[in-house]
Design a protein around this motif. Sequence first.
Motif, PDB file in Angstrom:
ATOM      1  N   PRO A  45      -8.185   0.368  -3.425  1.00  0.00           N
ATOM      2  CA  PRO A  45      -8.948  -0.028  -2.240  1.00  0.00           C
ATOM      3  C   PRO A  45      -8.833  -1.530  -1.963  1.00  0.00           C
TER       4      PRO A  45
ATOM      5  N   PHE B  32      -5.690  -1.703   0.091  1.00  0.00           N
ATOM      6  CA  PHE B  32      -5.821  -1.029   1.386  1.00  0.00           C
ATOM      7  C   PHE B  32      -6.642  -1.843   2.384  1.00  0.00           C
ATOM      8  N   VAL B  33      -7.705  -2.480   1.908  1.00  0.00           N
ATOM      9  CA  VAL B  33      -8.602  -3.179   2.837  1.00  0.00           C
ATOM     10  C   VAL B  33      -7.875  -4.296   3.599  1.00  0.00           C
ATOM     11  N   TYR B  34      -6.782  -4.790   3.029  1.00  0.00           N
ATOM     12  CA  TYR B  34      -6.051  -5.862   3.714  1.00  0.00           C
ATOM     13  C   TYR B  34      -5.026  -5.352   4.727  1.00  0.00           C
ATOM     14  N   THR B  35      -4.886  -4.016   4.852  1.00  0.00           N
ATOM     15  CA  THR B  35      -3.843  -3.488   5.729  1.00  0.00           C
ATOM     16  C   THR B  35      -4.245  -3.497   7.209  1.00  0.00           C
TER      17      THR B  35
ATOM     18  N   HIS C  22       0.844  -1.202   0.000  1.00  0.00           N
ATOM     19  CA  HIS C  22       0.000   0.000   0.000  1.00  0.00           C
ATOM     20  C   HIS C  22       0.873   1.244   0.000  1.00  0.00           C
TER      21      HIS C  22
END
Lengths: 380, 203
Positions: free
Chosen positions: B108, B111-114, B98
């Motif tokens: 996105p 990002f959602v996995y961060t 990211h």
Amino acid sequence: MMDILLQEDSIISPLGFSTSENIKAIKAGISGLQFHENSRFEKGGYYAGIIDKTWLADNFSKIGDPTKFTKLEQMMLLATHSVLNNNQLDLSETALIISSTKGNIDLLDNPQNFSKDRASLNSLAKIIQAFFGFKLQPIIVSNACISGGLAVAIAKRFIQAGKFNNALVVAGDRVSDFVVSGFQSFQALSAKPCRPFSINRDGISLGEGAAAILVSNMKREGDNISLIGDASANDANHISGPSRTGEGLYKSIQQALKEAKLSSSEIEYVSAHGTATLFNDEMEAVAFNRAGLAHVPLNSFKAYYGHTLGASALIETILTKHSLLNNELYPSLNFEELGVSKALNIIQKIKNKELQTALKTASGFGGCNLAMILKKSFNG
Amino acid sequence: MGKSRNHFITNSIRIKNEKIFLNKETVLSFDSEIGFPQFLKDSYKKLGLKYPKYHKMDSLCKLGILGSSVLLKDQNFDADTALVFSNTSASHDIDLKHKQSMESIVSPTVFVYTLPNIVLGEISIKYKLQSENVFFIEDKFNAELLWDYSEALLNSGKVSSVVCGWIELKNEQYDVLLCLVSNNGEIPFTKDNLEELYKFENE
């Protein structure tokens, strides 16, 4: 079951550096959200609740050297300090439970004056532990936007299991480029300060904050606030979109009520998550209706603070606690007209009301949901 | 807190050094030259997983799906099975991706996995678990924390079984131990037994 009390607390936010300063600002209808210019983002910036660096460093310099600590560390150390300062705790047997989603993430590729590993949550925990001299190994919870509340529930569960008698729970997160860019890629950032549950809501505002609370099995004289029920439940539906049926939130509320041996009709106030995205607020409205809470006075604190991620559920739990203690219901700031498909009783004006029992909820990425039930009792 | 009376490690899996073990028996083993991305791809194929979503996930979630698929195959567990996971690097692997993307276009779907707990969400979706989740960050594998918290959950009556363990990933180095803890099994659920399972193939 052993009674678990929520004792001294502290909130560090743009609204002030103590819980009382924060509540004073809320009562005055003041928001910490402001437009922050930043050329790397669309529209030249965004609305967020950001703590003034100089103001923070001035306050921090009373307890330490601000040049030796990151902004987040200063926030979390200040929060912890003010709780410890008011208690004679034996730090050889007091647990330290830390909640954060991203910690010092902005140090990841740019450590500035700090060592490279300072970006990790383990380093953050060690810094807080060493600053005060906690002896037990810190417990770190990183479970998206329910983290700050989940950390309190974890403290309760460990105390009830006999692992320790006192836990200092501290939560903190920052408004970092890392997080802002991510939420912007989701088109999730509001063009104006966020408007939870309102018909014209268009997304979240981010915020930064830290908070600390002492969770203990020792009663004090006078009014005590106990955590009498708590549960988390996953939606098992989608990792970034909330369940349309509010499944996990509904389940966690039911479980928490069951533990508290209460029915939903006994809940007098709901402190909701209320991020002000279209889907989140709708999901909450569905879950609260399924749980029979449509008529209970309800607010979101997000328009005062923005979404402070891993700190939000702790900041809001502390505010819920003080609502009960002060017998005051605080307005859901920026609310205009209900914009969800189910009825909710949004608090629009500050109200004095005798209060005993409140529900605090939170939901987050990964489909996680949390419900906690707080109850006031008099010990005299 | 009392001793574990009737909780057992029903099943355990280990993923390390291009190998997957179930109850210490080798399920899959690849050449050490295979490389991490290929290991994730080939394991999916060899295990016969028909779950196309897998290919969209970040590597930490892929490890979680591989591990839980082997762990939970043919097992009985209810929707109130809790997930109690831990590691040391949180979501470091995808955080770096990211961060790099911030120089150009941020996605996105990256990002959602961060967040480390996304793997709990992915496993909950695949196995329809609507229960307690927690992700702890620890310096190193901490059997005591996993045991203590899992026992607290089981004894509270909030959950009927727990999947607990360690799922670490940093710089393509991975290390996974997952245990299904329930009322069934031969191995008593104790700190020592958790520790022993972690040390296996880790000398």
